[in-house]
Every structure is written in C-alpha cells, then in structure tokens.
Design a protein around this motif. Sequence first.
Motif, PDB file in Angstrom:
ATOM      1  N   UNK A   1       0.797  -1.225   0.000  1.00 56.73           N
ATOM      2  CA  UNK A   1       0.000   0.000   0.000  1.00 56.73           C
ATOM      3  C   UNK A   1       0.835   1.282   0.000  1.00 56.73           C
ATOM      4  N   UNK A   2       2.147   1.171   0.239  1.00 56.02           N
ATOM      5  CA  UNK A   2       2.981   2.355   0.351  1.00 56.02           C
ATOM      6  C   UNK A   2       3.317   2.971  -0.991  1.00 56.02           C
ATOM      7  N   UNK A   3       4.139   4.010  -0.971  1.00 55.27           N
ATOM      8  CA  UNK A   3       4.533   4.696  -2.214  1.00 55.27           C
ATOM      9  C   UNK A   3       5.180   3.729  -3.204  1.00 55.27           C
ATOM     10  N   UNK A   4       4.750   3.818  -4.443  1.00 53.66           N
ATOM     11  CA  UNK A   4       5.326   2.957  -5.467  1.00 53.66           C
ATOM     12  C   UNK A   4       4.652   1.614  -5.596  1.00 53.66           C
ATOM     13  N   UNK A   5       3.899   1.193  -4.561  1.00 51.44           N
ATOM     14  CA  UNK A   5       3.175  -0.097  -4.558  1.00 51.44           C
ATOM     15  C   UNK A   5       3.992  -1.191  -5.246  1.00 51.44           C
ATOM     16  N   UNK A   6       5.115  -1.531  -4.613  1.00 50.05           N
ATOM     17  CA  UNK A   6       6.055  -2.475  -5.230  1.00 50.05           C
ATOM     18  C   UNK A   6       5.423  -3.820  -5.551  1.00 50.05           C
ATOM     19  N   UNK A   7       4.436  -4.237  -4.777  1.00 45.43           N
ATOM     20  CA  UNK A   7       3.842  -5.562  -4.975  1.00 45.43           C
ATOM     21  C   UNK A   7       2.496  -5.497  -5.693  1.00 45.43           C
ATOM     22  N   UNK A   8       2.246  -4.386  -6.362  1.00 50.10           N
ATOM     23  CA  UNK A   8       1.020  -4.235  -7.155  1.00 50.10           C
ATOM     24  C   UNK A   8       1.408  -3.882  -8.585  1.00 50.10           C
ATOM     25  N   UNK A   9       0.858  -4.624  -9.537  1.00 44.36           N
ATOM     26  CA  UNK A   9       1.092  -4.331 -10.956  1.00 44.36           C
ATOM     27  C   UNK A   9      -0.066  -3.472 -11.457  1.00 44.36           C
ATOM     28  N   UNK A  10       0.093  -2.160 -11.376  1.00 44.78           N
ATOM     29  CA  UNK A  10      -1.002  -1.259 -11.710  1.00 44.78           C
ATOM     30  C   UNK A  10      -1.304  -1.242 -13.208  1.00 44.78           C
ATOM     31  N   UNK A  11      -0.396  -1.772 -14.015  1.00 48.02           N
ATOM     32  CA  UNK A  11      -0.634  -1.796 -15.459  1.00 48.02           C
ATOM     33  C   UNK A  11      -1.462  -2.994 -15.897  1.00 48.02           C
ATOM     34  N   UNK A  12      -1.654  -3.954 -14.993  1.00 50.47           N
ATOM     35  CA  UNK A  12      -2.387  -5.174 -15.333  1.00 50.47           C
ATOM     36  C   UNK A  12      -3.888  -4.955 -15.173  1.00 50.47           C
ATOM     37  N   UNK A  13      -4.658  -5.923 -15.653  1.00 52.42           N
ATOM     38  CA  UNK A  13      -6.104  -5.885 -15.459  1.00 52.42           C
ATOM     39  C   UNK A  13      -6.416  -5.938 -13.971  1.00 52.42           C
ATOM     40  N   UNK A  14      -7.600  -5.478 -13.583  1.00 56.03           N
ATOM     41  CA  UNK A  14      -7.943  -5.349 -12.168  1.00 56.03           C
ATOM     42  C   UNK A  14      -7.768  -6.652 -11.401  1.00 56.03           C
ATOM     43  N   UNK A  15      -8.195  -7.766 -12.022  1.00 53.11           N
ATOM     44  CA  UNK A  15      -8.129  -9.048 -11.317  1.00 53.11           C
ATOM     45  C   UNK A  15      -6.709  -9.590 -11.209  1.00 53.11           C
ATOM     46  N   UNK A  16      -5.755  -9.008 -11.943  1.00 47.28           N
ATOM     47  CA  UNK A  16      -4.380  -9.513 -11.926  1.00 47.28           C
ATOM     48  C   UNK A  16      -3.393  -8.557 -11.266  1.00 47.28           C
ATOM     49  N   UNK A  17      -3.882  -7.447 -10.741  1.00 51.65           N
ATOM     50  CA  UNK A  17      -2.961  -6.452 -10.195  1.00 51.65           C
ATOM     51  C   UNK A  17      -2.218  -6.941  -8.952  1.00 51.65           C
ATOM     52  N   UNK A  18      -2.833  -7.848  -8.194  1.00 45.99           N
ATOM     53  CA  UNK A  18      -2.187  -8.340  -6.969  1.00 45.99           C
ATOM     54  C   UNK A  18      -1.336  -9.581  -7.206  1.00 45.99           C
ATOM     55  N   UNK A  19      -1.163  -9.976  -8.458  1.00 47.38           N
ATOM     56  CA  UNK A  19      -0.356 -11.164  -8.747  1.00 47.38           C
ATOM     57  C   UNK A  19       1.051 -11.080  -8.162  1.00 47.38           C
ATOM     58  N   UNK A  20       1.764  -9.940  -8.266  1.00 50.00           N
ATOM     59  CA  UNK A  20       3.097  -9.870  -7.643  1.00 50.00           C
ATOM     60  C   UNK A  20       3.056 -10.106  -6.137  1.00 50.00           C
ATOM     61  N   UNK A  21       1.986  -9.633  -5.480  1.00 53.24           N
ATOM     62  CA  UNK A  21       1.855  -9.854  -4.029  1.00 53.24           C
ATOM     63  C   UNK A  21       1.742 -11.340  -3.723  1.00 53.24           C
ATOM     64  N   UNK A  22       0.880 -12.041  -4.452  1.00 53.15           N
ATOM     65  CA  UNK A  22       0.715 -13.473  -4.207  1.00 53.15           C
ATOM     66  C   UNK A  22       2.021 -14.224  -4.484  1.00 53.15           C
ATOM     67  N   UNK A  23       2.694 -13.836  -5.560  1.00 56.90           N
ATOM     68  CA  UNK A  23       3.934 -14.530  -5.911  1.00 56.90           C
ATOM     69  C   UNK A  23       5.061 -14.220  -4.916  1.00 56.90           C
ATOM     70  N   UNK A  24       4.938 -13.121  -4.188  1.00 61.23           N
ATOM     71  CA  UNK A  24       5.973 -12.754  -3.212  1.00 61.23           C
ATOM     72  C   UNK A  24       5.827 -13.492  -1.891  1.00 61.23           C
ATOM     73  N   UNK A  25       4.725 -14.228  -1.707  1.00 57.55           N
ATOM     74  CA  UNK A  25       4.473 -14.842  -0.403  1.00 57.55           C
ATOM     75  C   UNK A  25       5.488 -15.931  -0.070  1.00 57.55           C
ATOM     76  N   UNK A  26       6.054 -16.599  -1.075  1.00 58.96           N
ATOM     77  CA  UNK A  26       7.104 -17.579  -0.790  1.00 58.96           C
ATOM     78  C   UNK A  26       8.277 -16.875  -0.107  1.00 58.96           C
ATOM     79  N   UNK A  27       8.708 -15.760  -0.683  1.00 58.08           N
ATOM     80  CA  UNK A  27       9.785 -14.988  -0.066  1.00 58.08           C
ATOM     81  C   UNK A  27       9.345 -14.419   1.279  1.00 58.08           C
ATOM     82  N   UNK A  28       8.066 -14.047   1.379  1.00 58.39           N
ATOM     83  CA  UNK A  28       7.559 -13.507   2.633  1.00 58.39           C
ATOM     84  C   UNK A  28       7.639 -14.502   3.770  1.00 58.39           C
TER      85      UNK A  28
END
Length: 533
Positions: A300-327
């Motif tokens: 949610x912070x500046x730059x939204x590193x884990x949100x792909x704002x250029x993607x379709x609405x249903x796919x914008x959080x894909x980077x967040x889900x894919x980051x959970x392994x590292x999380x």
Amino acid sequence: MASTKAQQSGGFFNWIERTGNKLPDPVFLFFYLILFVVALSVVADLLGWSAVHPIEVDPDSGTNTVIAATSLLSADNIRRLWVEMPKTFTHFHPLGYVLVVMLGAGVAERSGLFGTAMRAGVRNAPVFLLTPIVALVAMLGNLAADAAYVVLIPLAGVIFAAAGRHPIAGIGAAFAGVSGGFSANLFPGQLDALLFGITQAAAETVFPGWEANIAGNWYFIFVMTFVFLPVIWYVTDRIIEPRLGHYSGPLNPSEKSSDGASSVDDDTNDRALTDGEKRGLRYAGLALLAVVALWLFMLFGPGTALVDESAAAEAQLTPFYQSLVAGFFLLFLLAGWAYGKGVGNIKNHRDLVKMMSDSMADMAYFLVLAFMVAHFVALFSWSNLGLITAVHGAETLQSLDMPAPILLALVVIFVAVMNLFVGSASAKWALLAPILVPMLMLIGVSAETTTAAYRVGDSATNIITPLMVYFPLILIFCQRWNKDFGIGNLTAMMLPYAMWLLGAGLLLIMVWVGLEIPLGPNSPVFAPPPTGS
C-alpha cells in the motif's frame, strides 16, 4: 472393547502394511514410472495416439492443432533429455519454492521457536478446552513440519495426564490434528509451497502460461481448520476417551521406568516457560509484526512495489501473491533469529548460517526425489501423453455430465484410498497432478480446486496407515503409557478420527464447490481454460 475392535481390524491394516512395504522407495518408484512412460510413449507413437488441442490453433489451417504422441526414444527427445538435464532439475517449480521456505523455517525450528510456541499454546489450557486447544495447536503446528510430531504429540499425553484425563486420548487428539488435519491451517506455509509448485508443473504441461499462487487455498484451509476442530473435539471426548476408560497411572511416563531413567525428553514435559523462552517469544512476535508491516508497506505504500497497476484489475495483486514464498522465508528466518537471540542459542551470524545450512542438509532426500520427479513430469510432457490423456479424460467427464461437487468428492475418495499405500504427500501429488490438474482445468475446474480436493483426501487417512513415516513413533509414544498398546489398538483408535475427518472434508469440498466460494485470493472454484498457451 477397544482392544477387541483393534484386533478385528488389525488383519486388514496388517495387509495394508505388508502390501505397502513391498512398494519401492519413492525415488525408485518414479524411476520405474519413467521407464514405463518411455515404453508407453513408444507404443503410443506406433499406434498413432493423438488428440485435438482445445486451445492451440494452427495458423496455416485455422483449425485446432492435433497433438500426436511422441516416442521418448526419438533422437530429438534423447538429445533433449541429456542436454537439458540441469535445466529440467533446476527449473522444477517445487524445488525453488520448498528450498526458499525451508531456509527460513529451518532457523525457526532449530532455534526452538516452533517447539516453545506449541508448548506455550497448550500448557495452561483449561481442562474443558484442553482437547480443542491441543487440536488447534496441532493443526497450526503443521507450519513447523516435523517439530509438531516430535514435540506436541508426546507433550499432549503428559498434559492430559496432568489434567486427570487419559494421556493416550491426548496423543490421539494431537495426532489427529497434526496428521489428520495435515492441510488445515490459518496461514499458507511449507506445504502450500510444495503442493502448488507441483500443481504449476502439472498445469504447464497443457497451459504453459499458468502461474501458481501459494495462497490459492488460503480461504479453504482456514475454514477447514474450524471444520476439523469440532470433529476432533467430539471424537476425542465422546468416542475415544470413553473407550479408553479411566486412567489411574503415573502423571509422567518416566515414572514407570524401572532403571530410573526418563523415557521422555525434557522438551516434552509440561514445565513452565523460562524467562529466556518468554523473552524469545516476545522478540519473535516483534519480528513477525515487522515482516507483516514491511509487506503491507510494499502493498500500500509509495510505489506499490507488490502491485502491478498496469495489469487488469483481477491480476494487479499477482506480484503480491507470488511474493508470499519470499515472505514466509523472511518471516520464519527473522522470527527464528529473534527467538534464538532471546534465549541465547544464536550468539552470532555464524550460528544463524549453521542453522540454515543444517536445514538444507535435511532436504537431501527431497533433492534426490525432486530430481527424479522433475524428469518424470518433463518426460511425461515431452511424450504428449499427459495432454492426450487430459483431453480425452476431459471429454469423457463432459459426456458424463457429472455435477462438479460429485466429481471432486470422487477425487477426494480416490486420493484417500491411495494414501493408504503411498504415504508421501509430495510423491503422491507428483504422480496424480499431471493427469488430474490439466484434465479438470480443461472442463473449467480451476487448478486450485483440484489441489484443495487432493489435500482433503491426503489428510484424512494419514492417521490409519502404518506406512505413514511417523506412525511407529506415535505407537512408541502410546506404549510409554501402556506397554501393551499395539498397532491394532492405535489403528482402531485413529479409525473414528479418519472416518469423521473424511466425511467432514467431503462435505466441505462439496458445499464449497456447490456455492462456488473462492478458495483463496484470486482463486475461483471454476475458471475457463487459460488462453495464449
């Protein structure tokens, strides 16, 4: 009465034990399967087996591409096997997922965080709530992998005895939670990384662009926890403990040792937490909050590193889900490190590195198995047998017009029966996923739904098969309290748990699919087959 029923059922389970023991080690099981696939591919090539690809279109003819079976002994496939062997192994998705998570989880386990957290969770439980608290901590203990078996289960026996209840009932409740509720949890963890890695490898045999989401079953396993909790509570208090009868023996099995030696490790008794352990838990809690805060900031912070704002609405959080392994890697690593600092068993960075190295040493067998499974999946894909089977299987299912809840229930039952003979969750899913996942995806059932159905079937019968690797250890834990307690007694005790958990799991998956409730974030029950393969 309990022993009589155990003896009556012992013959059947002894037969299961003998039959299962004749199976080769999973590594060689997949080696033999590779030989079988090679031979089958040659036959399929000679017979001209084929299928029409449901998505791929031939640009020249404008019609759907025809996929023909390919011999794995062809020059191209032989060359591909030897040239791409390093790539085949290192690009196997479960390998990266599991190793990354285990780098952190190994520190949390070796520092003592997992064991202490489980002890703290059950030690001061009220007598009335003892069973559900033990069951809940046991299910959450799956995040700790082996630690839940070797710490919590014997500890539950000691705590039940101290509360004036039958200790073997406590062992049964904990075993049912840890193993019967193997997939139930409040959060995704190591198992999710492993299973969805295999799911992705299977889906890619037909849909190369499909991406796994480690949180794909999060909602389902969360609800599963609270469905299984009252089941284990009821079976323990109303069925198992009354059959075991009143316990009037010593409050600690070590008191029965004739030579005065304790038969229970110090870590499994119900001693109070030390000041260092309490401090370590506080430090670990702060580390956990810090990791959560970091991920929220990146979301949610500046730059939204884990949100792909250029993607379709249903796919914008894909980077967040894919980051959970590292999380989860970072969460386990920092929480384990903080706990170790608190109790004093991590004094410098070298201690931390050693724990991480030791956790990788424990993964040696998995690496060998992953090498063989990776090549089985790859060869199966190269032969086109998986795609052909999936297409024709999907056509058969469509012709049957079977309601999806019934179809998924049959998958659960099939997996539950197979689990009696092949205990390893990863080996079994690696065997089934290349067929089940693409076949059901082709008729619109999402890969997340198929994975969830597999998890239900894989969990319920864990506790009644002697082929489960910890089954003999649980028997030893019971024999500390009753030296005459045998494999038939243990199987008979756990059978009601297995039946009730399987029934509850079947009902859950059928209702879930019938109501089309998402299984996790961005993980619907039904999804059209991916395009652009």
